[in-house]
Write an enzyme that holds these catalytic residues in place. Structure first.
Site, PDB file in Angstrom:
ATOM      1  N   CYS A   1       0.789  -1.233   0.000  1.00 24.61           N
ATOM      2  CA  CYS A   1       0.000   0.000   0.000  1.00 24.61           C
ATOM      3  C   CYS A   1       0.823   1.285   0.000  1.00 24.61           C
ATOM      4  O   CYS A   1       0.742   2.056  -0.956  1.00 24.61           O
ATOM      5  CB  CYS A   1      -0.953  -0.013   1.186  1.00 24.61           C
TER       6      CYS A   1
HETATM    7  N1  LIG Z   1      -3.567  -5.333   1.410  1.00 25.64           N
HETATM    8  C1  LIG Z   1      -3.986  -4.400   2.241  1.00 25.64           C
HETATM    9  O1  LIG Z   1      -3.601  -4.358   3.412  1.00 25.64           O
HETATM   10  C2  LIG Z   1      -4.955  -3.342   1.790  1.00 25.64           C
HETATM   11  C3  LIG Z   1      -5.580  -2.526   2.751  1.00 25.64           C
HETATM   12  C4  LIG Z   1      -6.474  -1.537   2.311  1.00 25.64           C
HETATM   13  C5  LIG Z   1      -6.742  -1.380   0.961  1.00 25.64           C
HETATM   14  N2  LIG Z   1      -6.113  -2.197   0.055  1.00 25.64           N
HETATM   15  C6  LIG Z   1      -6.474  -2.040  -1.360  1.00 25.64           C
HETATM   16  O2  LIG Z   1      -7.438  -3.079  -1.637  1.00 25.64           O
HETATM   17  C7  LIG Z   1      -7.297  -3.555  -2.990  1.00 25.64           C
HETATM   18  C8  LIG Z   1      -7.064  -5.065  -2.989  1.00 25.64           C
HETATM   19  O3  LIG Z   1      -5.835  -5.312  -2.368  1.00 25.64           O
HETATM   20  P1  LIG Z   1      -5.395  -6.778  -1.884  1.00 25.64           P
HETATM   21  O4  LIG Z   1      -4.117  -6.587  -1.144  1.00 25.64           O
HETATM   22  O5  LIG Z   1      -6.517  -7.473  -1.221  1.00 25.64           O
HETATM   23  O6  LIG Z   1      -5.129  -7.489  -3.302  1.00 25.64           O
HETATM   24  P2  LIG Z   1      -4.669  -8.982  -3.551  1.00 25.64           P
HETATM   25  O7  LIG Z   1      -3.727  -8.952  -4.682  1.00 25.64           O
HETATM   26  O8  LIG Z   1      -4.271  -9.616  -2.258  1.00 25.64           O
HETATM   27  O9  LIG Z   1      -6.019  -9.741  -3.993  1.00 25.64           O
HETATM   28  C9  LIG Z   1      -6.728  -9.484  -5.132  1.00 25.64           C
HETATM   29  C10 LIG Z   1      -7.555 -10.715  -5.539  1.00 25.64           C
HETATM   30  O10 LIG Z   1      -8.313 -10.373  -6.709  1.00 25.64           O
HETATM   31  C11 LIG Z   1      -8.353 -11.499  -7.576  1.00 25.64           C
HETATM   32  N3  LIG Z   1      -8.685 -11.049  -8.931  1.00 25.64           N
HETATM   33  C12 LIG Z   1      -7.878 -10.461  -9.865  1.00 25.64           C
HETATM   34  N4  LIG Z   1      -8.589 -10.141 -10.955  1.00 25.64           N
HETATM   35  C13 LIG Z   1      -9.878 -10.530 -10.730  1.00 25.64           C
HETATM   36  C14 LIG Z   1     -11.089 -10.440 -11.458  1.00 25.64           C
HETATM   37  N5  LIG Z   1     -11.149  -9.885 -12.681  1.00 25.64           N
HETATM   38  N6  LIG Z   1     -12.218 -10.934 -10.900  1.00 25.64           N
HETATM   39  C15 LIG Z   1     -12.196 -11.495  -9.668  1.00 25.64           C
HETATM   40  N7  LIG Z   1     -11.075 -11.607  -8.924  1.00 25.64           N
HETATM   41  C16 LIG Z   1      -9.940 -11.134  -9.446  1.00 25.64           C
HETATM   42  C17 LIG Z   1      -6.982 -12.117  -7.434  1.00 25.64           C
HETATM   43  O11 LIG Z   1      -6.991 -13.480  -7.842  1.00 25.64           O
HETATM   44  C18 LIG Z   1      -6.720 -11.936  -5.913  1.00 25.64           C
HETATM   45  O12 LIG Z   1      -7.146 -13.069  -5.174  1.00 25.64           O
HETATM   46  C19 LIG Z   1      -6.166  -2.702  -3.578  1.00 25.64           C
HETATM   47  O13 LIG Z   1      -6.724  -1.577  -4.196  1.00 25.64           O
HETATM   48  C20 LIG Z   1      -5.368  -2.264  -2.356  1.00 25.64           C
HETATM   49  O14 LIG Z   1      -4.642  -1.075  -2.590  1.00 25.64           O
HETATM   50  C21 LIG Z   1      -5.251  -3.169   0.426  1.00 25.64           C
HETATM   51  O1  LIG Z   2       6.525   3.293  12.856  1.00 31.74           O
HETATM   52  C1  LIG Z   2       6.487   2.613  11.832  1.00 31.74           C
HETATM   53  C2  LIG Z   2       5.296   2.022  11.338  1.00 31.74           C
HETATM   54  C3  LIG Z   2       5.343   1.278  10.156  1.00 31.74           C
HETATM   55  N1  LIG Z   2       6.527   1.114   9.495  1.00 31.74           N
HETATM   56  C4  LIG Z   2       6.559   0.324   8.244  1.00 31.74           C
HETATM   57  O2  LIG Z   2       5.525   0.774   7.386  1.00 31.74           O
HETATM   58  C5  LIG Z   2       5.052  -0.294   6.569  1.00 31.74           C
HETATM   59  C6  LIG Z   2       3.539  -0.365   6.614  1.00 31.74           C
HETATM   60  O3  LIG Z   2       3.121  -0.801   7.895  1.00 31.74           O
HETATM   61  P1  LIG Z   2       1.579  -0.850   8.333  1.00 31.74           P
HETATM   62  O4  LIG Z   2       0.960   0.453   8.072  1.00 31.74           O
HETATM   63  O5  LIG Z   2       1.523  -1.357   9.714  1.00 31.74           O
HETATM   64  O6  LIG Z   2       1.010  -1.999   7.377  1.00 31.74           O
HETATM   65  P2  LIG Z   2       0.081  -2.032   6.065  1.00 31.74           P
HETATM   66  O7  LIG Z   2      -0.599  -3.344   6.076  1.00 31.74           O
HETATM   67  O8  LIG Z   2       0.884  -1.648   4.875  1.00 31.74           O
HETATM   68  O9  LIG Z   2      -1.053  -0.914   6.345  1.00 31.74           O
HETATM   69  C7  LIG Z   2      -1.050   0.371   5.727  1.00 31.74           C
HETATM   70  O10 LIG Z   2      -1.553   0.308   4.410  1.00 31.74           O
HETATM   71  C8  LIG Z   2      -2.889  -0.256   4.324  1.00 31.74           C
HETATM   72  C9  LIG Z   2      -3.251  -0.380   2.860  1.00 31.74           C
HETATM   73  O11 LIG Z   2      -3.646   0.818   2.291  1.00 31.74           O
HETATM   74  C10 LIG Z   2      -3.845   0.651   5.094  1.00 31.74           C
HETATM   75  O12 LIG Z   2      -5.157   0.107   5.016  1.00 31.74           O
HETATM   76  C11 LIG Z   2      -3.386   0.766   6.557  1.00 31.74           C
HETATM   77  O13 LIG Z   2      -4.230   1.668   7.254  1.00 31.74           O
HETATM   78  C12 LIG Z   2      -1.949   1.287   6.566  1.00 31.74           C
HETATM   79  O14 LIG Z   2      -1.456   1.326   7.913  1.00 31.74           O
HETATM   80  C13 LIG Z   2       5.742  -1.568   7.086  1.00 31.74           C
HETATM   81  O15 LIG Z   2       6.823  -1.894   6.233  1.00 31.74           O
HETATM   82  C14 LIG Z   2       6.260  -1.165   8.460  1.00 31.74           C
HETATM   83  O16 LIG Z   2       7.429  -1.878   8.818  1.00 31.74           O
HETATM   84  C15 LIG Z   2       7.692   1.690   9.972  1.00 31.74           C
HETATM   85  O17 LIG Z   2       8.762   1.548   9.364  1.00 31.74           O
HETATM   86  N2  LIG Z   2       7.637   2.431  11.136  1.00 31.74           N
END
Ligand SMILES: NC(=O)c1ccc[n+]([C@@H]2O[C@H](COP(=O)([O-])OP(=O)(O)OC[C@H]3O[C@@H](n4cnc5c(N)ncnc54)[C@H](O)[C@@H]3O)[C@@H](O)[C@H]2O)c1
Ligand SMILES: O=c1ccn([C@@H]2O[C@H](COP(=O)(O)OP(=O)(O)O[C@H]3O[C@H](CO)[C@@H](O)[C@H](O)[C@H]3O)[C@@H](O)[C@H]2O)c(=O)[nH]1
Length: 436
Positions: A272
């Site tokens: 992210c």
């Molecule tokens: N990973 C996080 O912590 C996090 C947190 C907040 C927001 N987001 C956002 O959420 C979104 C999803 O992220 P993620 O990390 O879950 O992605 P991911 O890559 O883990 O998962 C995406 C899934 O979508 C599936 N997929 C791909 N194309 C498809 C299609 N056409 N139809 C149905 N399924 C399909 C893939 O097979 C996969 O299982 C992104 O925009 C990301 O930026 C991620």
């Molecule tokens: O004090 C800190 C805190 C975090 N990190 C680093 O920052 C990165 C992101 O960490 P964290 O935010 O805990 O994990 P994510 O799962 O990437 O979550 C972020 O990204 C997500 C995807 O957008 C959001 O939903 C969350 O709110 C946001 O915290 C990692 O590499 C951490 O090691 C540091 O180096 N120092």
């Protein structure tokens, strides 16, 4: 309520399992058959604390039956609200790549053509402002032959969960943001989130889709910039012989700063922060605005892995040729098997480019590592990685590394460069902290 979740990755699977736990009937749709089969067998397709238990409870053979998965988009027709949780990766220039969202919206739109009733589509993926109203909605309209706001609704609901604590974060949000451009869509979103908002007593922010999209980027940009700011300060501390962690503890007592996200070290990784900051930089530049602070946040972040390896180089007199280096930690943070944009990637590549051989250990991410780095030997334990090593670098702050002690005695030369302040200084090792 009957809900479908398109995309079953880190977000989609967590959200689906949690909604099922909150009492909704949920169907997960994914193109990956293995993911679908895994969920339907009652297992979690990713490593995330508390997720397996929820999937067993709601998708397992003895479960409530409130969660199931399919590759068939037609399942959407039996539900009232669909969340799009598809990946939004970056193009080479850092800008957002919406092609997967476009493909998903297109398939969803075709399906909605057959829906007899009103249906609300909610974008949960992180998308730059304007993507929902200007790109996703028109595709849904063209493919369904229907009109947004009249025949179906569109909303935007950014997700703030962190990997490693995803289930906990989703069930205990500090806010729920509901973006919609029509009242009926907003009403549907409220109904979906009511059980969560009530259980968690979470504040709800209701706004339009474009603002909801921007709130997500502002949130991530702020946190990423905060990490880079403490890294910048930490680098100054290191040069001046000051402990950045003592400084952070003190400034964190100021409510305006807060103690969170003040851990300096090898920088932020993950799926992210790096991509989202670049995407909003690119969107800003598209308007002619130069986002100087966000560019600096990326710049500082890119330099931290180089600084880590340079510290080790100082202790090896710059001589990496033939050296065996232990890399402890591969995941971008503890508690996850995700290696996307992990700081381990530039660290390992830099060590190899300087002539070192790398033995790495991570409690859960090693299986994913070959997708990101080549020619690494994977050890079964930290002790095995350290044995005979000429130096060690710590990249991920897994708890188990804090307990390491006599394992360092088995190193050929016990030089430890800690990128996460997880190892205690002790007699018998040469210890270097990145910012302390
Ligand atoms: N990973 C996080 O912590 C996090 C947190 C907040 C927001 N987001 C956002 O959420 C979104 C999803 O992220 P993620 O990390 O879950 O992605 P991911 O890559 O883990 O998962 C995406 C899934 O979508 C599936 N997929 C791909 N194309 C498809 C299609 N056409 N139809 C149905 N399924 C399909 C893939 O097979 C996969 O299982 C992104 O925009 C990301 O930026 C991620
Ligand atoms: O004090 C800190 C805190 C975090 N990190 C680093 O920052 C990165 C992101 O960490 P964290 O935010 O805990 O994990 P994510 O799962 O990437 O979550 C972020 O990204 C997500 C995807 O957008 C959001 O939903 C969350 O709110 C946001 O915290 C990692 O590499 C951490 O090691 C540091 O180096 N120092």
């Amino acid at each position: 309520m009957r809900i479908s979740i398109v995309g079953s990755g880190y977000v989609g699977t967590t959200v689906a399992a949690c909604f099922a736990d909150l009492g909704h009937d949920v169907i997960n749709i994914d193109i990956d058959e293995t993911v679908v089969e895994t969920i339907n067998a009652g297992e979690a397709p990713i490593h995330e604390e508390g997720l397996s238990e929820l999937i067993v409870e709601h998708a397992g053979p003895e479960g409530t039956g409130r969660l199931r998965a399919t590759t068939d988009y037609d399942a959407v027709v039996d539900t009232k609200v669909t969340f799009l949780c598809l990946p939004t990766p970056q193009n080479d220039d850092g800008s957002i790549d919406l092609s997967i969202m476009e493909a998903g919206a297109s398939q969803l739109g075709e399906t909605l053509a057959d829906a007899a009733d009103w249906h609300t589509v909610v974008v949960k993926s992180t998308v730059v402002p304007g993507s929902t109203p200007d790109t996703i909605t028109p595709i849904l309209e063209v493919e369904s032959g229907k009109t947004a706001g009249e025949d179906f609704g569109v909303g935007m609901n950014p997700e703030f969960l962190r990997e490693g604590t995803a289930v906990h974060d989703f069930l205990n949000p500090d806010k729920v943001v509901l973006g919609a451009d029509d009242d009926r869509a907003l009403e549907d979103m409220r109904s979906v989130f009511d059980p969560l908002v009530e259980a968690a007593d979470a504040p709800v922010v209701e706004t339009d889709t474009r603002t909801a999209e921007m709130i997500k980027y502002a949130n991530n940009s702020f946190l990423a910039a905060k990490v880079s700011l403490i890294n910048d300060i930490g680098n100054i501390c290191k040069e001046l012989g000051v402990d950045a962690y003592e400084v952070a503890d003190a400034i964190g007592l100021d409510d305006r700063i807060s103690e969170q996200f003040l851990q300096s070290g090898v920088g932020f990784g993950g799926s992210c922060f790096p991509k989202d900051v670049r995407a909003i930089i690119s969107a800003a530049e598209g308007t002619g605005y130069d986002p100087a602070v966000l560019n600096a946040a990326i710049d500082v972040n890119n330099r931290q892995p180089e600084r880590l390896v340079a510290l080790l180089a100082d202790h090896l007199d710059g001589e990496f040729e033939g050296a065996q280096i232990a890399v402890l930690g591969l995941a971008f943070k503890p508690g996850t098997d995700d290696m996307r944009n992990s700081r381990a990637i530039p660290v390992i590549r830099d060590l190899q480019a300087r002539g070192a051989t790398v033995t790495a250990y991570d409690p859960v991410a090693a299986d994913n590592a070959p997708d990101y780095v080549d020619d690494v030997t994977y050890a079964d334990s930290a002790a095995a990685a350290l044995e005979g090593a000429d130096g060690a670098v710590i990249v991920t702050d897994w708890d188990e590394f804090a307990a390491l002690d006599e394992e360092f005695d088995a190193m050929a030369t016990p030089i430890v460069v800690d990128g996460r302040r997880i190892i205690e200084r002790r007699d018998g090792i040469v210890y270097e902290g990145l910012t302390w």
